[in-house]
Scaffold this active site. Structure first.
Site, short mmCIF file in Angstrom:
data_model
loop_
_atom_site.label_atom_id
_atom_site.label_comp_id
_atom_site.label_asym_id
_atom_site.label_seq_id
_atom_site.Cartn_x
_atom_site.Cartn_y
_atom_site.Cartn_z
N GLU A 283 67.58 -25.46 135.49
CA GLU A 283 66.85 -24.99 134.32
C GLU A 283 65.33 -24.97 134.53
OE1 GLU A 283 68.37 -27.25 131.00
OE2 GLU A 283 70.30 -26.22 131.10
N GLU B 114 76.72 -24.69 133.69
CA GLU B 114 76.61 -25.83 132.76
C GLU B 114 76.68 -25.36 131.33
OE1 GLU B 114 73.37 -28.79 133.23
OE2 GLU B 114 73.32 -28.82 131.03
#
Length: 371
Positions: free
Chosen positions: A153, A240
């Protein structure tokens, strides 16, 4: 024809004909999995590994085949991943182990901290060496890492291990430094599949040659097809996602997310913690409601299966996908989030039609049909 349904309800609805055409093929499925992030949670046990990655007994195991682990910024922590990954290598060698770094080593960053900051422009080679060293360390201890990521991320600010990367940073690293890591590479693992981070890589032939698949998450967006990745021949993995609610409705929402990811052309679905109150395994190690839902996909759609065309009438709060497995079985999976049973006719091109019932369990159900 075999049916595998969780339960039935007394109220019913009609889906109509579900038409499957195995001749119309889409992406190859790599699998379904979850994460074991050391040392943020206690390590899983041998019994947990069997429940998460075993294929039997049906209804008590999740049948997962992907494990995501943390690639630590500190080399001294590399060994934290060994107990579980070595057990998988020894007893469940089909499981793909992917590794994600949440931060480069602090000394390589602009803020000398594992939280926030950027990778220094003069640290790219050192960071590539760090990733390569992890892969080599694991291999020397009997574990083959299937793929490593550049960064978790890179497009969101948080208060835990993290690092920002611009699209230009990612392009430079993948193009100039990511060859020869000793395993596959995936990127950018945006928190919501921000294509502006991966488009430059895919549009650059030299960079794309170093990228094996696109990884991303679906927090707040990103659950959509990625035509450029398809054009460039790069699989797309959802690496995820979590839902911290534990009801049947929440478990079915995860099933719907899997179905929608597959329908959008993604090749893998990797949940967050494998063992947590909201994971595929409860904290006591038993298969959770979410794990039961995930197992319908993981046990029915083995790696190497190909998603195929499915068409027909639609019903609100219901998603249907179809696959042809390596054994040439045609599998149809329906996620029914309605509070009632739904019936339909399944018509696989070239074979007789068959009736199907997709049950409801406290507001929904998941079912598969295999021909």
């Amino acid at each position: 024809m075999k049916a595998c349904l969780f339960a039935c309800a007394v109220v019913s609805g009609a889906l109509g004909d579900v038409v499957v055409d195995p001749s119309k093929k889409f992406q190859t499925i790599e699998g379904f999995g979850a994460a074991n992030i050391m040392p943020w949670q206690p390590d899983v046990t041998a019994a947990d590994i069997q429940t998460a990655f075993g294929a039997a007994p049906y209804g008590q195991t999740a049948g997962l085949n992907i494990l995501r682990v943390r690639l630590p910024p500190d080399e001294a922590e590399f060994g934290l991943n060994l107990p579980t990954t070595r057990a998988l290598a020894a007893n469940y060698s089909h499981v793909k182990i992917i590794a994600t770094p949440w931060s480069p080593p602090a000394a390589l960053k602009t803020n000398n901290n594992t939280v926030g900051g950027y990778l220094r422009q003069d640290s790219y080679a050192a960071y590539a060496a760090h990733l390569k060293k992890f892969v080599a360390y694991m291999k020397s201890n009997g574990v083959d890492v299937y793929a490593v990521s550049v960064q978790n991320e890179p497009d969101i600010g948080v208060t835990y291990e993290s690092c920002f990367w611009t699209p230009q940073d990612l392009l430079r690293f993948v193009k100039e430094f990511a060859g020869g890591l000793g395993t596959r590479l995936f990127a950018p693992e945006s928190f919501h599949f921000n294509h502006s981070l991966s488009d430059p890589i895919l549009q650059d032939a030299a960079a794309a040659a170093n990228l094996d698949f696109v990884g991303g998450h679906i927090y707040g967006g990103g659950l959509e097809p990625y035509p450029l990745a398809v054009e460039k021949g790069k699989p797309v993995w959802m690496t995820e996602h979590l839902n911290n609610e534990t009801t049947w409705q929440a478990a079915l929402a995860t099933g719907r997310a899997i179905s929608d990811c597959m329908g959008a052309g993604m090749s893998a679905f990797v949940y967050w913690y494998v063992k947590r109150s909201y994971g595929p395994l409860y904290q006591n190690g038993t298969l959770s409601l979410r794990g039961r839902v995930m197992s319908v996909f993981s046990l029915s759609v083995p790696p190497g299966s190909v998603r195929v065309s499915v068409a027909g009438e639609t019903v609100a709060n219901m998603s249907v996908t179809a696959y042809v497995t390596p054994a040439q079985d045609t599998v149809v999976i329906a996620v029914n989030q309605n509070p009632y049973e739904v019936t339909s006719t399944v018509d696989v091109a070239g074979t007789p039609a068959a009736a199907a019932t997709y049950g409801a369990v406290l507001g929904g159900g998941v079912g598969n049909k295999k021909r």
